[in-house]
Design a protein around this motif. Structure first.
Motif, PDB file in Angstrom:
ATOM      1  N   ILE A   7       0.852  -1.192   0.000  1.00 43.57           N
ATOM      2  CA  ILE A   7       0.000   0.000   0.000  1.00 43.57           C
ATOM      3  C   ILE A   7       0.886   1.239   0.000  1.00 43.57           C
ATOM      4  N   GLN A   8       0.653   2.113  -0.963  1.00 41.42           N
ATOM      5  CA  GLN A   8       1.463   3.329  -1.097  1.00 41.42           C
ATOM      6  C   GLN A   8       0.556   4.552  -1.163  1.00 41.42           C
ATOM      7  N   ASP A   9       0.706   5.453  -0.203  1.00 37.66           N
ATOM      8  CA  ASP A   9      -0.008   6.727  -0.246  1.00 37.66           C
ATOM      9  C   ASP A   9       0.915   7.731  -0.935  1.00 37.66           C
ATOM     10  N   LEU A  10       0.560   8.123  -2.155  1.00 40.77           N
ATOM     11  CA  LEU A  10       1.402   9.013  -2.953  1.00 40.77           C
ATOM     12  C   LEU A  10       1.156  10.485  -2.649  1.00 40.77           C
ATOM     13  N   GLY A  11       0.189  10.759  -1.762  1.00 40.83           N
ATOM     14  CA  GLY A  11      -0.118  12.153  -1.435  1.00 40.83           C
ATOM     15  C   GLY A  11      -0.721  12.863  -2.642  1.00 40.83           C
ATOM     16  N   HIS A  12      -0.331  14.114  -2.859  1.00 42.72           N
ATOM     17  CA  HIS A  12      -0.818  14.889  -4.011  1.00 42.72           C
ATOM     18  C   HIS A  12       0.184  14.709  -5.146  1.00 42.72           C
ATOM     19  N   LYS A  13      -0.267  14.148  -6.257  1.00 45.48           N
ATOM     20  CA  LYS A  13       0.669  13.819  -7.341  1.00 45.48           C
ATOM     21  C   LYS A  13       0.013  14.058  -8.697  1.00 45.48           C
ATOM     22  N   ASP A  14       0.798  14.545  -9.632  1.00 45.56           N
ATOM     23  CA  ASP A  14       0.347  14.802 -10.991  1.00 45.56           C
ATOM     24  C   ASP A  14      -0.271  13.549 -11.608  1.00 45.56           C
ATOM     25  N   TYR A  15      -1.365  13.733 -12.375  1.00 49.61           N
ATOM     26  CA  TYR A  15      -2.060  12.585 -12.944  1.00 49.61           C
ATOM     27  C   TYR A  15      -1.174  11.788 -13.882  1.00 49.61           C
ATOM     28  N   LYS A  16      -0.491  12.480 -14.813  1.00 53.73           N
ATOM     29  CA  LYS A  16       0.328  11.776 -15.801  1.00 53.73           C
ATOM     30  C   LYS A  16       1.482  11.031 -15.131  1.00 53.73           C
ATOM     31  N   GLU A  17       2.107  11.616 -14.139  1.00 54.62           N
ATOM     32  CA  GLU A  17       3.183  10.930 -13.412  1.00 54.62           C
ATOM     33  C   GLU A  17       2.650   9.665 -12.747  1.00 54.62           C
ATOM     34  N   THR A  18       1.456   9.773 -12.173  1.00 60.27           N
ATOM     35  CA  THR A  18       0.859   8.621 -11.497  1.00 60.27           C
ATOM     36  C   THR A  18       0.465   7.546 -12.501  1.00 60.27           C
ATOM     37  N   TRP A  19      -0.067   7.962 -13.628  1.00 65.96           N
ATOM     38  CA  TRP A  19      -0.430   7.013 -14.696  1.00 65.96           C
ATOM     39  C   TRP A  19       0.811   6.267 -15.167  1.00 65.96           C
ATOM     40  N   ASP A  20       1.912   6.999 -15.376  1.00 61.13           N
ATOM     41  CA  ASP A  20       3.168   6.364 -15.793  1.00 61.13           C
ATOM     42  C   ASP A  20       3.650   5.359 -14.741  1.00 61.13           C
ATOM     43  N   TYR A  21       3.504   5.718 -13.470  1.00 59.26           N
ATOM     44  CA  TYR A  21       3.933   4.822 -12.395  1.00 59.26           C
ATOM     45  C   TYR A  21       3.057   3.570 -12.365  1.00 59.26           C
ATOM     46  N   GLN A  22       1.744   3.759 -12.540  1.00 60.35           N
ATOM     47  CA  GLN A  22       0.846   2.605 -12.634  1.00 60.35           C
ATOM     48  C   GLN A  22       1.290   1.660 -13.755  1.00 60.35           C
ATOM     49  N   GLU A  23       1.568   2.244 -14.926  1.00 59.83           N
ATOM     50  CA  GLU A  23       1.973   1.449 -16.086  1.00 59.83           C
ATOM     51  C   GLU A  23       3.246   0.663 -15.779  1.00 59.83           C
ATOM     52  N   GLU A  24       4.169   1.293 -15.076  1.00 62.32           N
ATOM     53  CA  GLU A  24       5.432   0.632 -14.725  1.00 62.32           C
ATOM     54  C   GLU A  24       5.171  -0.594 -13.850  1.00 62.32           C
TER      55      GLU A  24
END
Length: 241
Positions: A7-24
């Motif tokens: 479980i990772q709480d990323l706090g406030h994070k840009d959508y595209k950065e988060t999408w890229d991280y999900q994809e990874e």
């Protein structure tokens, strides 16, 4: 089967950065599964649950209708909002401050192989959380997500959902309106559904602000119980210990 979840709480994070991280993360799980099958070995695959809050952004699912975005590029810019066409199911939705967004990236073969069951359990997690505040969350036939006042003229959605799955690995997830500025939903046809409203937990409770950290704790408690999972070692060392 690996039923531990990081479980990772990323706090406030840009959508595209988060999408890229999900994809990874998504691709790393699929690569491990392909290797297991090709080499006839078995290495346990990982499971993740990302929690995040985004700045103002509209996202349109792969089969969504672009006309459900009611703003042009200039108007989006004036509102400080972004727009992305993405690879999940569902139509258009909004993400922004005061909304808890959850992205479970799971190898469902660690749990069960049933996408419909997966969606129903995500809904149940939110329904159980709402019940702790004395609110009856409901499902609406043919409309994924969690609603209030189903079957009445005041039906309104409080949690939207849209997922992608490949080789039984999931990504994207849910958006739960907790302290959300609902005015941003006026710029779209939410989820492509006309004539139905959107609401937020603080509005339903008649308070200015709900404790979002408390909501996250409750969501995670119900998620782990429903999926019969336990926190990973990494999670135990984090704020969710």
């Amino acid at each position: 089967m690996n039923k531990t979840i990081d479980i990772q709480d990323l706090g406030h994070k840009d959508y595209k950065e988060t999408w890229d991280y999900q994809e990874e993360l998504f691709k790393s799980i699929i690569a491990a599964k392909v290797k297991n099958k090709r080499e006839e070995v078995h290495v346990e695959t990982s499971n993740y649950f990302l929690l995040v809050e985004h700045s103002h952004v509209y996202t349109l699912g792969k089969s969504g209708d672009f006309s459900n975005l009611l703003l042009n590029e200039e108007q989006l810019s004036k509102k400080g909002a972004f727009f992305y066409k993405i690879n999940r199911g569902g139509d258009i939705t909004y993400h922004g401050p005061g909304q808890i967004v959850g992205y479970p990236i799971l190898d469902l073969e660690n749990f069960f192989t049933d996408i419909h069951k997966y969606l129903r359990l995500l809904e149940e997690m939110v329904i159980l959380t709402l019940a702790e505040y004395g609110i009856e969350g409901q499902r609406s036939a043919g409309e994924t997500g969690v609603w209030l006042g189903v079957g009445t003229p005041f039906a309104r959605k409080i949690c939207a959902m849209g997922v992608r799955a490949s080789r039984w690995v999931t990504m994207h997830g849910f958006a739960f309106n907790v302290n959300t500025d609902l005015g941003y939903f006026d710029n779209i046809v939410p989820c492509g559904i006309r004539g139905k409203a959107v609401t937020s937990l603080n509005v339903e409770l008649g308070v200015e602000k709900v404790d979002e950290a408390q909501i996250k704790t409750k969501l995670l408690k119900h998620f782990m119980a429903l999926f019969e999972a336990v926190p990973s070692q990494e999670t135990k060392q984090s704020q969710f210990a």
